[in-house]
Design a protein around this motif. Sequence first.
Motif, PDB file in Angstrom:
ATOM      1  N   VAL A 112     -42.810  -8.551   0.057  1.00  0.00           N
ATOM      2  CA  VAL A 112     -41.619  -8.256  -0.726  1.00  0.00           C
ATOM      3  C   VAL A 112     -41.236  -6.814  -0.436  1.00  0.00           C
ATOM      4  O   VAL A 112     -42.096  -5.929  -0.441  1.00  0.00           O
ATOM      5  CB  VAL A 112     -41.880  -8.451  -2.237  1.00  0.00           C
ATOM      6  N   VAL A 143     -44.517  -4.558  -0.445  1.00  0.00           N
ATOM      7  CA  VAL A 143     -45.728  -5.112  -1.036  1.00  0.00           C
ATOM      8  C   VAL A 143     -46.133  -6.331  -0.216  1.00  0.00           C
ATOM      9  O   VAL A 143     -45.329  -7.237  -0.003  1.00  0.00           O
ATOM     10  CB  VAL A 143     -45.485  -5.533  -2.509  1.00  0.00           C
ATOM     11  N   SER A 144     -47.375  -6.339   0.250  1.00  0.00           N
ATOM     12  CA  SER A 144     -47.906  -7.471   1.007  1.00  0.00           C
ATOM     13  C   SER A 144     -48.919  -8.186   0.115  1.00  0.00           C
ATOM     14  O   SER A 144     -49.827  -7.559  -0.424  1.00  0.00           O
ATOM     15  CB  SER A 144     -48.591  -6.959   2.276  1.00  0.00           C
ATOM     16  N   ILE A 145     -48.739  -9.500  -0.039  1.00  0.00           N
ATOM     17  CA  ILE A 145     -49.599 -10.289  -0.917  1.00  0.00           C
ATOM     18  C   ILE A 145     -50.270 -11.390  -0.092  1.00  0.00           C
ATOM     19  O   ILE A 145     -49.590 -12.191   0.541  1.00  0.00           O
ATOM     20  CB  ILE A 145     -48.775 -10.925  -2.056  1.00  0.00           C
ATOM     21  N   TRP A 149     -46.881 -13.897  -7.917  1.00  0.00           N
ATOM     22  CA  TRP A 149     -47.876 -14.173  -6.883  1.00  0.00           C
ATOM     23  C   TRP A 149     -49.116 -13.305  -6.997  1.00  0.00           C
ATOM     24  O   TRP A 149     -50.153 -13.640  -6.455  1.00  0.00           O
ATOM     25  CB  TRP A 149     -47.252 -14.025  -5.494  1.00  0.00           C
ATOM     26  N   GLN A 150     -49.011 -12.188  -7.703  1.00  0.00           N
ATOM     27  CA  GLN A 150     -50.174 -11.322  -7.848  1.00  0.00           C
ATOM     28  C   GLN A 150     -50.979 -11.646  -9.104  1.00  0.00           C
ATOM     29  O   GLN A 150     -51.961 -10.999  -9.385  1.00  0.00           O
ATOM     30  CB  GLN A 150     -49.750  -9.853  -7.884  1.00  0.00           C
ATOM     31  N   GLU A 196     -43.137 -10.712  -7.084  1.00  0.00           N
ATOM     32  CA  GLU A 196     -44.478 -10.274  -6.722  1.00  0.00           C
ATOM     33  C   GLU A 196     -45.434 -10.376  -7.900  1.00  0.00           C
ATOM     34  O   GLU A 196     -46.614 -10.643  -7.724  1.00  0.00           O
ATOM     35  CB  GLU A 196     -44.516  -8.888  -6.087  1.00  0.00           C
ATOM     36  N   ARG A 249     -34.403  -7.537  -7.167  1.00  0.00           N
ATOM     37  CA  ARG A 249     -35.865  -7.622  -7.131  1.00  0.00           C
ATOM     38  C   ARG A 249     -36.457  -7.442  -8.524  1.00  0.00           C
ATOM     39  O   ARG A 249     -37.365  -8.177  -8.925  1.00  0.00           O
ATOM     40  CB  ARG A 249     -36.411  -6.548  -6.191  1.00  0.00           C
TER      41      ARG A 249
END
Length: 125
Positions: free
Chosen positions: A49, A33-35, A114-115, A111, A105
């Motif tokens: 992540v 997952v790219s944030i 942050w999302q 995530e 995780r």
Amino acid sequence: MPSPAAQSRNDEVERAIKTVLASLEDSKAENIVSIDIQGKSSLGDYMVVASGRSHRHVSAVADHLIKAIKDAGLGQARVEGLSGADWVLIDSGDVIVHVFRPEIREFYNIEKLWQAPDLEEETIH
């Protein structure tokens, strides 16, 4: 139109995120997952992540990524947690990468933090 310095910085960030994602894919990291955290944090521009299947896989994914960052000329990444390989943090400056074992995780679920949607100067009680 961005200034030449800003464009150069944007190009560097794009190169960094592409290098990180390619390395994770090559290492068979899972659930990547790219944030985009630009404007949300001064820590970096992206947070990534990913999961490894085991201690050994997390360690191998992290080692491969550290080498890829260095080989791409993106500097020496700061690394935490490699010896335990439950949760490895790799900070390349522009991109911060967390590589977890799946159960770790799930426990921390960073995530989701942050999302979370931005709140336009509102406070929730």
